[in-house]
Design a protein around this motif. Structure first.
Motif, PDB file in Angstrom:
ATOM      1  N   PHE A  15       0.852  -1.191   0.000  1.00  0.00           N
ATOM      2  CA  PHE A  15       0.000   0.000   0.000  1.00  0.00           C
ATOM      3  C   PHE A  15       0.882   1.233   0.000  1.00  0.00           C
ATOM      4  CE2 PHE A  15      -3.085  -3.010   1.752  1.00  0.00           C
ATOM      5  CZ  PHE A  15      -4.210  -2.669   1.024  1.00  0.00           C
ATOM      6  N   LEU A  19      -0.567   9.905   1.431  1.00  0.00           N
ATOM      7  CA  LEU A  19      -1.568  10.755   2.075  1.00  0.00           C
ATOM      8  C   LEU A  19      -1.361  12.238   1.820  1.00  0.00           C
ATOM      9  CD1 LEU A  19      -2.732   9.689   5.610  1.00  0.00           C
ATOM     10  CD2 LEU A  19      -4.057  10.450   3.654  1.00  0.00           C
ATOM     11  N   LYS A  23      -4.210  14.619   0.436  1.00  0.00           N
ATOM     12  CA  LYS A  23      -4.731  15.733   1.235  1.00  0.00           C
ATOM     13  C   LYS A  23      -4.592  17.041   0.470  1.00  0.00           C
ATOM     14  CE  LYS A  23      -5.911  14.095   5.090  1.00  0.00           C
ATOM     15  NZ  LYS A  23      -6.491  14.311   6.398  1.00  0.00           N
TER      16      LYS A  23
ATOM     17  N   GLY B 186     -24.451   7.208   6.266  1.00  0.00           N
ATOM     18  CA  GLY B 186     -23.784   5.923   6.416  1.00  0.00           C
ATOM     19  C   GLY B 186     -22.877   5.609   5.238  1.00  0.00           C
ATOM     20  N   MET B 187     -23.283   6.060   4.065  1.00  0.00           N
ATOM     21  CA  MET B 187     -22.469   5.773   2.889  1.00  0.00           C
ATOM     22  C   MET B 187     -21.161   6.545   2.943  1.00  0.00           C
ATOM     23  SD  MET B 187     -24.060   5.350  -0.794  1.00  0.00           S
ATOM     24  CE  MET B 187     -25.404   4.406  -0.362  1.00  0.00           C
ATOM     25  N   TYR B 192     -15.183   6.805   4.708  1.00  0.00           N
ATOM     26  CA  TYR B 192     -14.234   7.326   5.686  1.00  0.00           C
ATOM     27  C   TYR B 192     -13.582   6.190   6.461  1.00  0.00           C
ATOM     28  CZ  TYR B 192     -15.582  12.257   5.279  1.00  0.00           C
ATOM     29  OH  TYR B 192     -15.786  13.539   4.834  1.00  0.00           O
ATOM     30  N   ALA B 193     -14.377   5.172   6.789  1.00  0.00           N
ATOM     31  CA  ALA B 193     -13.883   4.087   7.633  1.00  0.00           C
ATOM     32  C   ALA B 193     -12.780   3.296   6.948  1.00  0.00           C
ATOM     33  CB  ALA B 193     -15.037   3.158   8.021  1.00  0.00           C
ATOM     34  N   MET B 194     -12.635   3.457   5.636  1.00  0.00           N
ATOM     35  CA  MET B 194     -11.552   2.761   4.953  1.00  0.00           C
ATOM     36  C   MET B 194     -10.375   3.665   4.684  1.00  0.00           C
ATOM     37  SD  MET B 194     -13.342   0.172   2.434  1.00  0.00           S
ATOM     38  CE  MET B 194     -14.485   1.390   2.015  1.00  0.00           C
ATOM     39  N   GLY B 195     -10.380   4.817   5.302  1.00  0.00           N
ATOM     40  CA  GLY B 195      -9.247   5.706   5.146  1.00  0.00           C
ATOM     41  C   GLY B 195      -9.337   6.587   3.922  1.00  0.00           C
ATOM     42  N   ALA B 196     -10.560   6.934   3.525  1.00  0.00           N
ATOM     43  CA  ALA B 196     -10.698   7.877   2.417  1.00  0.00           C
ATOM     44  C   ALA B 196     -10.627   9.289   2.962  1.00  0.00           C
ATOM     45  CB  ALA B 196     -12.031   7.663   1.709  1.00  0.00           C
TER      46      ALA B 196
ATOM     47  N   ARG C  87     -16.511   4.683  17.931  1.00  0.00           N
ATOM     48  CA  ARG C  87     -16.205   5.646  16.881  1.00  0.00           C
ATOM     49  C   ARG C  87     -15.090   6.594  17.290  1.00  0.00           C
ATOM     50  NH1 ARG C  87     -20.424   6.678  13.173  1.00  0.00           N
ATOM     51  NH2 ARG C  87     -20.033   8.880  13.378  1.00  0.00           N
ATOM     52  N   ASN C  90     -11.524   4.780  15.987  1.00  0.00           N
ATOM     53  CA  ASN C  90     -11.012   5.034  14.637  1.00  0.00           C
ATOM     54  C   ASN C  90     -11.194   6.496  14.221  1.00  0.00           C
ATOM     55  OD1 ASN C  90     -13.765   5.020  14.170  1.00  0.00           O
ATOM     56  ND2 ASN C  90     -13.614   3.890  12.245  1.00  0.00           N
ATOM     57  N   MET C  92     -13.631   8.248  13.950  1.00  0.00           N
ATOM     58  CA  MET C  92     -14.786   8.521  13.109  1.00  0.00           C
ATOM     59  C   MET C  92     -15.535   9.730  13.629  1.00  0.00           C
ATOM     60  SD  MET C  92     -15.647   7.273  10.462  1.00  0.00           S
ATOM     61  CE  MET C  92     -16.724   6.428   9.412  1.00  0.00           C
ATOM     62  N   LEU C  95     -15.693  13.538  12.658  1.00  0.00           N
ATOM     63  CA  LEU C  95     -16.589  14.115  11.659  1.00  0.00           C
ATOM     64  C   LEU C  95     -17.757  14.846  12.306  1.00  0.00           C
ATOM     65  CD1 LEU C  95     -16.693  11.043   9.273  1.00  0.00           C
ATOM     66  CD2 LEU C  95     -15.411  13.154   8.940  1.00  0.00           C
ATOM     67  N   ASP C 118      -3.153  11.898  11.841  1.00  0.00           N
ATOM     68  CA  ASP C 118      -4.163  12.097  10.812  1.00  0.00           C
ATOM     69  C   ASP C 118      -5.249  11.034  10.915  1.00  0.00           C
ATOM     70  OD1 ASP C 118      -5.643  12.388   8.561  1.00  0.00           O
ATOM     71  OD2 ASP C 118      -3.928  12.723   7.250  1.00  0.00           O
ATOM     72  N   VAL C 120      -7.354  10.076   8.874  1.00  0.00           N
ATOM     73  CA  VAL C 120      -7.448   9.269   7.657  1.00  0.00           C
ATOM     74  C   VAL C 120      -6.489   8.074   7.744  1.00  0.00           C
ATOM     75  CG1 VAL C 120      -7.075   9.272   5.181  1.00  0.00           C
ATOM     76  CG2 VAL C 120      -8.213  11.201   6.261  1.00  0.00           C
ATOM     77  N   ARG C 123      -7.857   5.413  10.225  1.00  0.00           N
ATOM     78  CA  ARG C 123      -8.975   4.595   9.747  1.00  0.00           C
ATOM     79  C   ARG C 123      -8.514   3.521   8.785  1.00  0.00           C
ATOM     80  NH1 ARG C 123     -11.750   9.946   8.531  1.00  0.00           N
ATOM     81  NH2 ARG C 123     -12.222  10.730  10.621  1.00  0.00           N
ATOM     82  N   ARG C 124      -7.414   3.738   8.119  1.00  0.00           N
ATOM     83  CA  ARG C 124      -6.882   2.695   7.252  1.00  0.00           C
ATOM     84  C   ARG C 124      -6.466   1.490   8.097  1.00  0.00           C
ATOM     85  NH1 ARG C 124      -4.125  -0.604   5.887  1.00  0.00           N
ATOM     86  NH2 ARG C 124      -2.141  -0.003   5.014  1.00  0.00           N
ATOM     87  N   MET C 128     -13.973  -0.375  10.077  1.00  0.00           N
ATOM     88  CA  MET C 128     -15.242  -0.326  10.791  1.00  0.00           C
ATOM     89  C   MET C 128     -16.377  -0.897   9.949  1.00  0.00           C
ATOM     90  SD  MET C 128     -16.869   2.859  12.803  1.00  0.00           S
ATOM     91  CE  MET C 128     -17.766   2.492  14.286  1.00  0.00           C
ATOM     92  N   PHE C 130     -20.613  -1.152  10.015  1.00  0.00           N
ATOM     93  CA  PHE C 130     -21.666  -0.368  10.651  1.00  0.00           C
ATOM     94  C   PHE C 130     -22.918  -1.199  10.908  1.00  0.00           C
ATOM     95  CE2 PHE C 130     -18.783   2.384   8.544  1.00  0.00           C
ATOM     96  CZ  PHE C 130     -18.710   3.519   9.308  1.00  0.00           C
ATOM     97  N   ASN C 134     -23.845  -0.657   4.588  1.00  0.00           N
ATOM     98  CA  ASN C 134     -23.786   0.552   3.762  1.00  0.00           C
ATOM     99  C   ASN C 134     -22.874   0.381   2.553  1.00  0.00           C
ATOM    100  OD1 ASN C 134     -21.482   0.388   5.246  1.00  0.00           O
ATOM    101  ND2 ASN C 134     -21.473   2.491   5.955  1.00  0.00           N
ATOM    102  N   PRO C 135     -23.186  -0.597   1.697  1.00  0.00           N
ATOM    103  CA  PRO C 135     -22.376  -0.721   0.481  1.00  0.00           C
ATOM    104  C   PRO C 135     -22.535   0.540  -0.361  1.00  0.00           C
ATOM    105  CG  PRO C 135     -24.360  -2.036   0.292  1.00  0.00           C
ATOM    106  CD  PRO C 135     -24.303  -1.547   1.705  1.00  0.00           C
ATOM    107  N   GLY C 147     -11.312   0.710  -1.349  1.00  0.00           N
ATOM    108  CA  GLY C 147     -10.303   1.039  -0.341  1.00  0.00           C
ATOM    109  C   GLY C 147      -8.881   0.856  -0.863  1.00  0.00           C
ATOM    110  N   ARG C 197     -14.913  -5.461   2.162  1.00  0.00           N
ATOM    111  CA  ARG C 197     -14.404  -4.153   1.791  1.00  0.00           C
ATOM    112  C   ARG C 197     -13.443  -3.639   2.864  1.00  0.00           C
ATOM    113  NH1 ARG C 197     -19.266   0.149   1.505  1.00  0.00           N
ATOM    114  NH2 ARG C 197     -18.910   0.417   3.725  1.00  0.00           N
ATOM    115  N   VAL C 201      -8.422  -3.445   2.819  1.00  0.00           N
ATOM    116  CA  VAL C 201      -7.347  -2.490   3.068  1.00  0.00           C
ATOM    117  C   VAL C 201      -6.445  -2.975   4.193  1.00  0.00           C
ATOM    118  CG1 VAL C 201      -8.497  -0.447   2.167  1.00  0.00           C
ATOM    119  CG2 VAL C 201      -8.834  -1.086   4.539  1.00  0.00           C
TER     120      VAL C 201
END
Ligand SMILES: Nc1ncnc2c1ncn2[C@@H]1O[C@H](COP(=O)(O)OP(=O)(O)O)[C@@H](O)[C@H]1O
Ligand SMILES: [Mg+2]
Lengths: 300, 304, 293
Positions: A15, A19, A23, B186-187, B192-196, C87, C90, C92, C95, C118, C120, C123-124, C128, C130, C134-135, C147, C197, C201
């Motif tokens: 990977f 970043l 960013k 949620g989408m 975000y949860a995958m590091g976007a 939350r 990670n 989350m 936000l 960071d 971001v 979270r990698r 998470m 949910f 939430n596909p 990812g 998914r 990652v």
């Protein structure tokens, strides 16, 4: 325990999230978004500033109470202003019952038959017809066929047809927002459908509907294109009679002045623009106030 | 106290049926309007075609309704319309979409509640006022100084197109903002949860998910731009010519209609009949766009 | 309490393991976790963590240690701050504009709650899943590839997608529908897609917030089996409303509740068997025996 026990390749090298770069592009993008809104707001401010600077010197009592003139210094807008107000009133008076009735039918009565689907689709398509085409319709139907002539009445009816789809769509939206419990509550008391609509749904939806109608009136007053065909392009020095005789309205008056090359005409055009913008502002404020008053007792 | 039993099989009262009929007639007024528009345009256009051949009208590359020899090729008017609308969309699509993203994903609720109505104010300004702005400010104080007097005049497709773009930008911004805000939180969180990063969430999740609303807003804006009359008849000029040079003065279909209607044209003349033929052409353009937008919404809709 | 109910799906031998893949931004490599012999190695450690929404304290003074390759269940009454805590791990909740937290959260010994880290990047490494599946409104394949693509995956993407779907026990269900929308799958399949998914990652820790509450019992069971399989390579923290699920699926259980001020706190942390058979705290006993909550 080794963290990479099941892998031959170190995942760290597989990977490359980069970043910093990601960013950075995000920051650039955010900057662009801010710029876009900035440009729009700047355009709005420039427009207002330009109009005010040009128009304010011309805006005096004589201008408000005078009629048109070949000489800018003597010109005024009273006939046009009165014409616009009369057109606006006709639009409001006709739109109010017809628009609400159509919305009630489509949202509260219509079953899912093909007739009703046609009605619905038709209305949303009408909302996309260019305004000048309504002028052609008005010319053929009101001016010629019904022999109403090039009058304020014809103009008002033409603009009514133009804004009805918008009003109906907004009213349907307002009716949809009324929770079903309101309807069931009325039915549970033994109300007929019309009693239910009148007693329960309509009051609940009235803030949205009234706002929609007033905003549509504002739009009608600002509309010029269809009225070109309904003969609004007249040199009217007297206060118009809504049912007979020629008339003009503010946006057409502005158009007439704005087309002339002399700077002074641009000045009085700008002054008239200030008047029409104030009129719009008043109507919008009215819509806000009415909405607030009507929704005092509504809460869910 | 004794109560009189209510008959349970009571017929619907007459008044109820009368009311329902009245309501139905109001809703059906729209159909009458449509029928009226279609009938008027079809009949008058057919009359026009008795004087001018449809072949000349649809394929001719010269349009001259005022100066002899008259020419009735509609293509210059069509190209003028498309040129202005294209310029408008080049302005409106990027600016509108960026503004929509700012509203939907960056702005705080307070900023959004202030900025969105302000943007919508632009769409509510009478278009004649915007036309005035194009002629008196944009052309003389921005475009001519930048491009030079010898390259662009007071009336140009560019000046009118930019202002028509300004007019329809809030439409794109507002509808696209609604579409993007309708994408469930949620989408976004899933991404975000995958590091976007936020930009990636917007670009790769929110934007694609809202694409049907976004495309519909763009098509609607294009339709609006094509049908706009007052801005173009003030700012673009009245020179029908088959050109795609934005600095040229052209004439759009709507501006031609306005020109004939304002002028002292006799109602039975060829010119006046031509007005209907051009209006019919214009209606077909906007109708196709409206149908397209409906199709796009149905075809690309995402059910969350 | 091993509740593995069926044979695990066949595993592709070429899969890579769940190791730390990247370093958090601004952190030196030599801060890596010390290997402790004897006692379990803790991947995540919460130290005196409190969480606030504006002035409201939703969680107070929480200490939790999460052992590597284990499943830790967070249970407790609704509103006691389980989701908030999860939350926070990670980042989350960064936000949520009004949100802030205190205390430290260590991932492999590195504090990831600090401002210089960071979110971001966090979270990698801490994925998470949910409550509501939430596909993305994209194809199944695109959902899993999302990812790895944004994180600059250098290997064979198709292989990684397949591996991830296999690990999420979804490959057999979707191998013929990779180009269909992820949203067209059933609820349980959608949730496994979200798991696939997430593992694509290659995170170290997977957080699950009531992942089965929107699913039918059969899908729930499938997810539980999957968790038992996943814990061989990942560390899982799961919030669950369902006490049977906590009892069946987890190794350690953390019981939270809230006080008078509605701030959630940890009552008891213990091996799952003990929580359910021999709780030390009266509050825990009341809760697990159904007398409260
Ligand atoms: N975004 C938020 N803003 C403000 N308060 C919140 C927010 N999310 C949760 N809360 C509050 O925090 C407390 C804990 O919520 P949550 O973590 O969702 O509990 P649980 O997951 O245990 O049911 C609740 O009182 C809830 O109202
Ligand atoms: Mg929760």
């Amino acid at each position: 325990m080794s963290l990479t026990s099941t892998s031959a390749v170190d995942p760290a090298v597989r990977f490359e999230p980069a970043l910093m770069r990601r960013k950075l592009s995000g920051t650039v993008f955010y900057g662009l978004c801010v710029m876009a809104v900035g440009i729009l707001l700047l355009a709005l401010v420039m427009l207002l500033a330009d109009v005010l600077v040009r128009g304010l010197p011309w805006l005096d009592w004589d201008f408000m109470t005078g009629g048109p003139s070949r000489r800018p210094a003597n010109a005024g807008i009273l006939p046009a202003l009165v014409g616009s107000l009369m057109v606006g009133i006709i639009v409001g008076v006709v739109t109010f019952p017809v628009g609400i009735a159509a919305a009630i039918y489509l949202n509260e009565y219509a079953s899912d038959s093909w007739v009703n689907r046609v009605l619905q689709t038709n209305i949303s398509n009408l909302a996309g017809v260019p305004s000048i085409i309504y002028g052609i319709l008005g010319l053929a139907v009101f001016v010629r066929l019904m022999e109403l002539g090039s009058t304020i009445l014809s103009a008002g009816l033409t603009l009514t047809l133009l804004i009805l789809p918008v009003v109906i769509i907004a009213s349907i939206e307002a009716l949809r927002a009324v929770p079903n419990a309101q309807r069931e509550g009325a039915y549970a008391l033994g109300a007929t459908r019309w009693q239910m609509v009148r007693g329960s749904v309509l009051p609940a939806a009235s803030p949205g509907i009234m706002t929609g109608i007033i905003l549509a009136m504002a739009r009608a007053i600002g509309e010029a294109a269809p009225l070109i065909l309904i003969g609004a392009f007249a040199f009217v020095t007297f206060l118009p009679n809504p049912f007979t005789g020629s008339y003009t309205v503010l946006p057409i008056q502005i158009y007439d002045w704005a087309r002339r090359p002399q700077d002074d005409f641009a000045g009085i055009a700008a002054a008239a623009i200030i008047v029409i913008l104030v009129l719009m502002l008043v109507l919008n404020a009215l819509a806000l106030i009415l909405r607030a008053r009507l929704s005092r007792h509504i809460q869910w | 106290m004794t109560s009189v039993p209510v008959p349970l099989t009571r017929r619907r009262p007459r008044s109820e049926r009368v009311i329902e009929t009245l309501l139905f007639l109001s809703a059906a007024l729209g159909v009458l309007t449509t029928a009226g528009i279609v009938l008027v345009l079809v009949f008058q256009t057919l009359e026009f075609f008795q004087v001018v051949s449809p072949v000349e009208f649809f394929t001719g590359t010269r349009w001259s309704a005022g100066i002899r020899p008259y020419a009735w090729g509609v293509l210059p008017l069509v190209s003028g319309t498309i040129l202005v609308a294209t310029i408008a969309m080049i302005v409106a699509v990027p600016v509108g979409l960026l503004a929509a993203v700012l509203l939907s994903d960056y702005a705080s609720p307070r900023v959004r509640a202030t900025v969105k109505p302000l943007l919508e104010t632009i769409a509510g300004i009478p278009t004649i006022v915007l036309g005035f702005f194009a002629v008196n400010f944009l052309a003389p104080q921005v475009l001519i100084p930048i491009l030079g007097k010898q390259n662009i005049g007071t009336f140009s497709a560019l000046s009118g197109g930019i202002i028509v773009g300004l007019l329809v930008t809030p439409l794109i911004a507002s509808i696209s903002d609604d579409a993007m805000r309708a994408v469930p939180r949620g989408m976004r969180e899933g991404a975000y949860a995958m590091g976007a990063t936020k930009f990636e969430v917007i670009r790769k999740v929110v934007f694609p998910a809202a694409i049907s609303g976004i495309m519909a807003s763009i098509i609607l804006a294009a339709s609006r731009a094509i049908g706009e009359t007052m801005i173009v008849s003030l700012a673009v000029g009245d020179k029908p010519q088959l050109t795609f040079d934005p600095t040229e003065s052209v004439q759009t279909m709507t501006a031609f209609i306005a020109q004939i209607a304002i002028g002292e044209t006799a109602q039975g003349s060829v010119q006046f009949k031509a007005l209907f033929a051009v209006a019919a052409t214009l209606l077909v353009f906007t109708l196709v766009l409206n149908l397209l937008s409906g199709w796009v919404v149905r075809r690309f809709r995402t059910e969350y | 309490m091993n509740t593995q109910l069926s044979e695990a799906p066949a595993r592709d031998p070429s899969t890579d393991g769940g190791g730390p893949a990247i370093r958090l931004a601004g952190m030196a490599r030599d801060h890596a976790a010390p290997e402790t012999l004897g006692e379990p190695e803790y991947v995540v450690e919460l130290k005196d963590v409190s969480c606030y929404y504006g002035a409201f304290r939703a969680v107070r003074n929480v200490d939790i240690k999460v052992a590597r390759n284990s499943i830790t269940a967070l249970i407790g009454p609704s509103g006691c701050g389980k989701s908030t805590l999860l939350r926070t791990i990670n980042r989350m909740n960064d936000l949520v504009p009004s949100y802030r937290s205190e205390g430290s959260i260590l991932l492999d010994g590195q504090d990831l709650s600090s401002k210089s880290v960071d979110p971001v990047a966090v979270r990698r490494r801490v994925g998470m899943v949910f409550q509501k599946p939430n596909p993305f409104p994209k194809t199944v394949w695109e959902n899993v590839a999302f990812g790895p693509k944004i994180n600059g995956y250098k290997g064979d993407l198709h292989e990684l997608v397949e591996t991830s779907l296999r690990r999420a026990a979804l490959w057999d269900d979707v191998k013929d529908k990779l180009q269909q929308s992820g949203m067209a799958l059933s609820g349980g399949q959608q949730q496994r897609l979200c798991i696939a998914r997430t593992i694509a990652v290659n995170p170290e820790v997977i957080l699950m917030d009531e992942p089965c509450s929107a699913l039918d019992p059969r899908s729930t069971l499938q997810i539980e089996e999957l968790m038992a399989e996943l814990k061989k390579e990942y560390t899982i923290v799961i919030v669950t409303h369902n006490m049977q699920q906590a009892a069946r699926a987890s190794d350690t259980t953390v019981f939270m509740t809230m006080g008078e001020d509605r701030a959630g706190f940890v009552v008891e942390t213990a091996p799952t068997v003990d929580i359910f058979t021999n709780p030390k705290n009266q509050l825990t006993e009341d809760y697990v025996s159904g007398r409260f909550g």
